[in-house]
Design an enzyme around this catalytic site. Structure first.
Site: not given
Ligand code: PNS
Length: 166
Positions: A19, A43, A92, A130
């Site tokens: 990150h 989660k 990645r 993570s």
């Molecule tokens: O590190 P992660 O857990 O893969 O991140 C995922 C994240 C936070 C980018 C995604 O879950 C997100 O944007 N969540 C917010 C809710 C949202 O906007 N959902 C629609 C996404 S298309």
């Protein structure tokens, strides 16, 4: 000209060097990056959203380039609130692609002003997640060079708390 503000969203539970590498790669491209920590308590994260924000803040503080905030709800709504039009995501491996592709297109559908850009972290971190960090840590593996020392210290404390309450 308006500032080029990017949002780097994620769970960051916990933040690791992959990150931090992506944040560093944002420097030449944007005027500011907002690290946006998702408050995804469902989660069962290792750290609360406030703890995650605190840790990231500690690692990037004193630096006007990077701001750290938490958010809940839709990412595109958060982007509007902070005046950002670019989402940064780390890519990645090919296995990341499908999920990222779906999210990028859905976010663009929700807000056509928003573009997603993908950045590849340094090869040394290309296998880092993570989830693996937590698993390896819980099983006593060495994470030196992959997770910043203050984060490792917090993980040790959290593991101690978890074991004490069991
Ligand atoms: O590190 P992660 O857990 O893969 O991140 C995922 C994240 C936070 C980018 C995604 O879950 C997100 O944007 N969540 C917010 C809710 C949202 O906007 N959902 C629609 C996404 S298309």
């Amino acid at each position: 000209m308006s500032a080029r503000i990017a949002v780097y969203p994620g769970s960051f539970d916990p933040i690791h060097h992959g990150h931090l590498d992506i944040i560093a790669r944002c420097r030449p491209l944007f005027d500011r990056v907002v690290v946006a920590v998702l408050g995804n308590e469902e989660k069962a994260p290792m750290f609360t959203v406030a703890e995650r924000v605190g840790m990231i803040h500690e690692l990037v503080r004193g630096d006007g380039f990077c701001r750290v905030e938490s958010f809940s709800g839709l990412l595109v709504d958060f982007m509007d609130r902070v005046g950002a039009a670019t989402i940064v995501r780390g890519l990645r491996a090919v296995s990341d692609f499908e999920y990222e592709f779906q999210m990028a297109l859905m976010n663009r559908r929700l807000n056509p002003r928003v573009e997603t850009v993908f950045m590849m972290p340094k090869e040394d971190f290309s296998y880092l997640s993570s989830r693996l960090v937590k698993e390896v840590f819980r099983l006593g593996g060495n994470l030196e060079g992959l997770v910043p020392p203050p984060v490792l210290a917090r993980m040790a404390a959290r593991l101690g708390e978890e074991r004490a309450t069991r």
